[in-house]
Write a protein that holds these residues in place. Structure first.
Motif, PDB file in Angstrom:
ATOM      1  N   GLU A  21     -28.167  16.082  94.177  1.00  0.00           N
ATOM      2  CA  GLU A  21     -28.990  16.645  93.107  1.00  0.00           C
ATOM      3  C   GLU A  21     -28.148  17.225  91.980  1.00  0.00           C
ATOM      4  O   GLU A  21     -28.615  17.311  90.833  1.00  0.00           O
ATOM      5  N   GLN A  22     -26.918  17.606  92.309  1.00  0.00           N
ATOM      6  CA  GLN A  22     -26.028  18.166  91.294  1.00  0.00           C
ATOM      7  C   GLN A  22     -25.031  17.138  90.754  1.00  0.00           C
ATOM      8  O   GLN A  22     -24.039  17.494  90.119  1.00  0.00           O
ATOM      9  N   GLY A  23     -25.303  15.867  91.044  1.00  0.00           N
ATOM     10  CA  GLY A  23     -24.533  14.814  90.419  1.00  0.00           C
ATOM     11  C   GLY A  23     -23.373  14.249  91.207  1.00  0.00           C
ATOM     12  O   GLY A  23     -22.639  13.392  90.700  1.00  0.00           O
ATOM     13  N   LEU A  24     -23.195  14.689  92.461  1.00  0.00           N
ATOM     14  CA  LEU A  24     -22.118  14.158  93.286  1.00  0.00           C
ATOM     15  C   LEU A  24     -22.689  13.086  94.209  1.00  0.00           C
ATOM     16  O   LEU A  24     -23.469  13.385  95.111  1.00  0.00           O
ATOM     17  N   ALA A  25     -22.309  11.852  93.978  1.00  0.00           N
ATOM     18  CA  ALA A  25     -22.869  10.720  94.733  1.00  0.00           C
ATOM     19  C   ALA A  25     -22.201  10.613  96.100  1.00  0.00           C
ATOM     20  O   ALA A  25     -21.117  10.039  96.230  1.00  0.00           O
ATOM     21  N   ILE A  26     -22.829  11.161  97.110  1.00  0.00           N
ATOM     22  CA  ILE A  26     -22.325  11.063  98.476  1.00  0.00           C
ATOM     23  C   ILE A  26     -23.480  10.712  99.414  1.00  0.00           C
ATOM     24  O   ILE A  26     -24.633  11.049  99.143  1.00  0.00           O
ATOM     25  N   GLU A  27     -23.152  10.036 100.501  1.00  0.00           N
ATOM     26  CA  GLU A  27     -24.182   9.597 101.446  1.00  0.00           C
ATOM     27  C   GLU A  27     -24.034  10.228 102.825  1.00  0.00           C
ATOM     28  O   GLU A  27     -25.015  10.391 103.537  1.00  0.00           O
TER      29      GLU A  27
ATOM     30  N   PRO B 147     -15.627  20.202  92.389  1.00  0.00           N
ATOM     31  CA  PRO B 147     -16.294  21.493  92.160  1.00  0.00           C
ATOM     32  C   PRO B 147     -17.736  21.541  92.664  1.00  0.00           C
ATOM     33  O   PRO B 147     -18.192  22.592  93.120  1.00  0.00           O
ATOM     34  N   VAL B 148     -18.464  20.417  92.576  1.00  0.00           N
ATOM     35  CA  VAL B 148     -19.841  20.416  93.073  1.00  0.00           C
ATOM     36  C   VAL B 148     -19.859  20.621  94.585  1.00  0.00           C
ATOM     37  O   VAL B 148     -20.642  21.431  95.103  1.00  0.00           O
ATOM     38  N   ALA B 149     -19.018  19.896  95.295  1.00  0.00           N
ATOM     39  CA  ALA B 149     -18.959  20.053  96.751  1.00  0.00           C
ATOM     40  C   ALA B 149     -18.607  21.488  97.116  1.00  0.00           C
ATOM     41  O   ALA B 149     -19.229  22.083  98.007  1.00  0.00           O
ATOM     42  N   ASP B 150     -17.638  22.048  96.436  1.00  0.00           N
ATOM     43  CA  ASP B 150     -17.230  23.420  96.735  1.00  0.00           C
ATOM     44  C   ASP B 150     -18.371  24.399  96.496  1.00  0.00           C
ATOM     45  O   ASP B 150     -18.627  25.284  97.330  1.00  0.00           O
ATOM     46  N   GLN B 151     -19.096  24.236  95.373  1.00  0.00           N
ATOM     47  CA  GLN B 151     -20.193  25.140  95.062  1.00  0.00           C
ATOM     48  C   GLN B 151     -21.308  25.054  96.094  1.00  0.00           C
ATOM     49  O   GLN B 151     -21.831  26.068  96.575  1.00  0.00           O
ATOM     50  N   VAL B 152     -21.682  23.830  96.451  1.00  0.00           N
ATOM     51  CA  VAL B 152     -22.761  23.648  97.433  1.00  0.00           C
ATOM     52  C   VAL B 152     -22.363  24.241  98.783  1.00  0.00           C
ATOM     53  O   VAL B 152     -23.172  24.905  99.450  1.00  0.00           O
ATOM     54  N   LEU B 153     -21.137  24.014  99.183  1.00  0.00           N
ATOM     55  CA  LEU B 153     -20.677  24.544 100.469  1.00  0.00           C
ATOM     56  C   LEU B 153     -20.625  26.065 100.462  1.00  0.00           C
ATOM     57  O   LEU B 153     -20.918  26.713 101.472  1.00  0.00           O
ATOM     58  N   ARG B 154     -20.266  26.650  99.339  1.00  0.00           N
ATOM     59  CA  ARG B 154     -20.236  28.116  99.240  1.00  0.00           C
ATOM     60  C   ARG B 154     -21.639  28.701  99.337  1.00  0.00           C
ATOM     61  O   ARG B 154     -21.853  29.738  99.971  1.00  0.00           O
ATOM     62  N   VAL B 155     -22.597  28.035  98.703  1.00  0.00           N
ATOM     63  CA  VAL B 155     -23.992  28.491  98.788  1.00  0.00           C
ATOM     64  C   VAL B 155     -24.487  28.413 100.232  1.00  0.00           C
ATOM     65  O   VAL B 155     -25.125  29.340 100.753  1.00  0.00           O
TER      66      VAL B 155
ATOM     67  N   PRO C 209     -28.075  17.372 106.242  1.00  0.00           N
ATOM     68  CA  PRO C 209     -28.890  16.689 105.230  1.00  0.00           C
ATOM     69  C   PRO C 209     -29.129  17.539 103.991  1.00  0.00           C
ATOM     70  O   PRO C 209     -29.134  17.020 102.866  1.00  0.00           O
ATOM     71  N   ALA C 210     -29.317  18.854 104.176  1.00  0.00           N
ATOM     72  CA  ALA C 210     -29.567  19.736 103.026  1.00  0.00           C
ATOM     73  C   ALA C 210     -28.340  19.823 102.128  1.00  0.00           C
ATOM     74  O   ALA C 210     -28.452  19.812 100.896  1.00  0.00           O
ATOM     75  N   ILE C 211     -27.174  19.911 102.727  1.00  0.00           N
ATOM     76  CA  ILE C 211     -25.932  19.993 101.941  1.00  0.00           C
ATOM     77  C   ILE C 211     -25.684  18.688 101.192  1.00  0.00           C
ATOM     78  O   ILE C 211     -25.345  18.690  99.990  1.00  0.00           O
ATOM     79  N   LEU C 212     -25.877  17.550 101.850  1.00  0.00           N
ATOM     80  CA  LEU C 212     -25.681  16.259 101.189  1.00  0.00           C
ATOM     81  C   LEU C 212     -26.683  16.083 100.050  1.00  0.00           C
ATOM     82  O   LEU C 212     -26.333  15.592  98.959  1.00  0.00           O
ATOM     83  N   ARG C 213     -27.928  16.500 100.290  1.00  0.00           N
ATOM     84  CA  ARG C 213     -28.963  16.371  99.262  1.00  0.00           C
ATOM     85  C   ARG C 213     -28.648  17.260  98.053  1.00  0.00           C
ATOM     86  O   ARG C 213     -28.796  16.828  96.897  1.00  0.00           O
TER      87      ARG C 213
END
Length: 418
Positions: free
Chosen positions: A276-282, A296-304, A268-272
Motif C-alpha cells: 500500500e505504501q508503494g513497495l512491491a513485495i509478495e 525506507p518503506v519496509a523499515d517504516q512498516v516494520l517499526r509500526v 500478511p498485514a505487514i506485506l499488505r
C-alpha cells in the motif's frame, strides 16, 4: 478390565521399564504392585502391540534348575506419544518414545486447505514417517493436537472416541475424532500457538518457568506459562494477544474488532502495508531482500508493527511480570527491526526502576507447536499425572530436540506460519 484402568496399569509398567531397563515379569509385578495374573494380561497386550519386547532371559544369573524367565524391555521403535501441529499452511508431527525422546518428526504443506484434506495429509505423513524410520504407533498412549486460534473450547479434554453429539465440522472436533478413531488413543486439543509457548518454556535452551509468548505469522497468537505450567484460562483464551486492540482506529480484524495486533503485525498485514505504501513485495523472501537493502518503506512498516506488538506486550508484562518475553515467527529472523522496536517499546511501557523482562526471539522453530503438544501430554495427561516423574523421565532435553530438528527433513514439504 476397564479401559482407563488398563491404560493406567500399562503406564505404570512402562514407567518401571523406562526407569530400570530390562526386567522379568516377577520383578515388574513387585515394582508396580500388580498380581501376576493382571501383569500377565497387561504385558501380553503390550507385547502384542509392540510397546515392549522380549530381550533375553535371566538364565545367566538364575540360580537353581527352574525355567529361565523372560526379560522385557521397551521397544525403541514404539511411538508412545504423538504431537501434531495443524498450522494455516502445514502440519507438523513429532513422535516420542516411552522415554520421552523424540524418535521421528516431519512436516507436510497444504496451503490453507479444508480440514478433511489437512487430516488426510497428516495421516499420510505419519504413515510415511513410520515406514521410513521403522517407528510404529500401535501402542500410542496419547496424542496432542494444536489447532490455529482463537480456540475457545475448554482445552485438555481427554477423548477416547468420537463424541456423536459434538459440533460437527469444527477443526478441533474433526481432528480429535479422526485421530481418536484412527489410533484408538486419548486425544487432547489446544491452540497451537499456546502449545508453542509451552514448548519454548520446556524445550528452549533458555527454558524458564514464567514466560510470555507471541508468534507473528499468518495470524498472531500468544501463550502464557506460569510456574512451568501452561495457563489456559476459564474458556481457553488465555494468552490470545493477537486479538488485543493496539489501534482503535486500525483495520478491521477477522474477529470483528478493529486494530487488533493481528491487523498490524501479522505477516500478511505487514506485506499488505508495504504494498500500500508503494513497495512491491509478495512474500517474506521479498521482504528480506528489502530489509537487506534498507528500504525506507519496509523499515517504516516494520517499526509500526513492532510498536504495536511492544505496546500490547508492555501492558501484559506489567500485569503478569514474566521473566522472559519471547517473540516467535519467521519474520523475526528476516526482519529483526520488529523485535528491536517491540523491545524498545516494552522498555518504555514498563514500570520505571524495576528490572525489565528479557525480550528475545524464540529459540525454537515455527514448528514447535508439535513439541508443545508432546509437553502437554507429558505434563497434563490424566494417565501420567497420578504418578510422580522420576528424573530420567523428564521431558526431552536439548539432545532430543536436536534429533527432532535433524529428522524434520523427512517431511514432504515445509511451511512456516501459525
Amino acid at each position: 478390565m476397564h479401559a482407563l484402568v488398563r491404560r493406567t496399569h500399562e503406564e505404570r509398567v512402562l514407567r518401571v521399564l523406562r526407569e530400570h531397563g530390562a526386567l522379568s515379569r516377577g520383578q515388574i509385578a513387585r515394582a508396580v504392585g500388580l498380581s501376576r495374573t493382571t501383569l500377565s494380561e497387561i504385558t501380553g497386550s503390550l507385547l502384542q502391540r509392540g510397546a515392549i519386547v522380549v530381550v533375553d532371559t535371566d538364565a545367566a544369573k538364575r540360580e537353581g534348575s527352574g525355567r529361565p524367565a523372560e526379560r522385557l524391555a521397551l521397544d525403541p521403535a514404539s511411538g508412545q506419544f504423538m504431537g501434531v501441529d495443524f498450522g494455516h499452511r502445514r502440519v507438523q508431527v513429532a513422535v516420542a518414545d516411552a522415554s520421552h525422546e523424540i524418535v521421528v518428526s516431519g512436516s507436510a504443506r497444504y496451503d490453507d486447505a479444508p480440514w478433511p484434506i489437512r487430516i488426510d495429509l497428516a495421516f499420510r505423513l505419519i504413515d510415511r514417517l513410520g515406514a521410513e524410520s521403522g517407528v510404529h504407533y500401535g501402542a500410542l498412549q496419547g496424542i496432542g493436537i494444536g489447532v490455529p486460534g482463537p480456540y475457545s473450547a475448554t482445552p485438555g479434554v481427554l477423548v477416547m472416541a468420537p463424541h456423536e453429539s459434538a459440533a460437527a465440522g469444527t477443526p478441533e472436533v474433526s481432528a480429535q475424532a479422526a485421530f481418536a478413531t484412527r489410533f484408538g488413543a486419548p486425544v487432547i486439543v489446544d491452540n497451537n500457538t499456546r502449545l508453542a509457548a509451552l514448548a519454548e518454556a520446556v524445550f528452549g535452551r533458555s527454558s524458564v518457568e514464567d514466560l510470555l509468548y507471541l508468534r507473528l505469522s499468518d495470524g498472531v497468537g500468544g501463550g502464557l506459562v506460569v510456574g512451568g505450567r501452561l495457563v489456559t484460562g476459564s474458556s481457553g483464551l488465555a494468552g490470545e494477544l493477537g486479538h488485543v486492540t493496539a489501534d482503535p482506529n486500525g483495520p478491521e480484524c477477522r474477529c470483528g474488532k478493529k486494530g487488533c495486533v493481528e491487523t498490524l503485525a501479522s505477516v500478511p498485514a505487514i506485506l499488505r502495508a508495504c504494498r500500500e505504501q508503494g513497495l512491491a513485495i509478495e512474500d517474506l523472501a521479498d521482504l528480506a531482500a528489502a530489509v537487506e537493502r534498507s528500504h525506507p518503506v519496509a523499515d517504516q512498516v516494520l517499526r509500526v508493527a513492532g510498536t504495536a506488538v511492544g505496546r500490547v506486550l508492555g501492558v501484559a508484562s506489567l500485569i503478569l511480570d514474566p521473566a522472559d518475553i519471547v517473540i516467535g515467527g519467521e519474520i523475526t529472523r528476516v526482519a529483526p527491526a520488529v523485535l528491536q522496536q517491540a523491545a524498545a517499546t516494552i522498555a518504555i511501557e514498563h514500570f520505571p526502576g524495576v528490572a525489565k523482562p528479557v525480550v528475545r526471539r524464540a529459540e525454537l522453530s515455527d514448528d514447535d507447536g508439535a513439541l508443545g503438544a508432546l509437553a502437554a501430554l507429558f505434563h497434563s495427561s490424566p494417565l501420567l499425572a497420578a504418578y510422580p516423574e522420576a528424573p530420567e523421565a523428564n521431558p526431552a532435553g536439548p539432545a532430543s530436540i536436536e534429533r527432532a530438528r535433524k529428522t524434520t527433513n523427512r517431511g514432504v514439504a515445509y511451511g512456516r506460519g501459525q
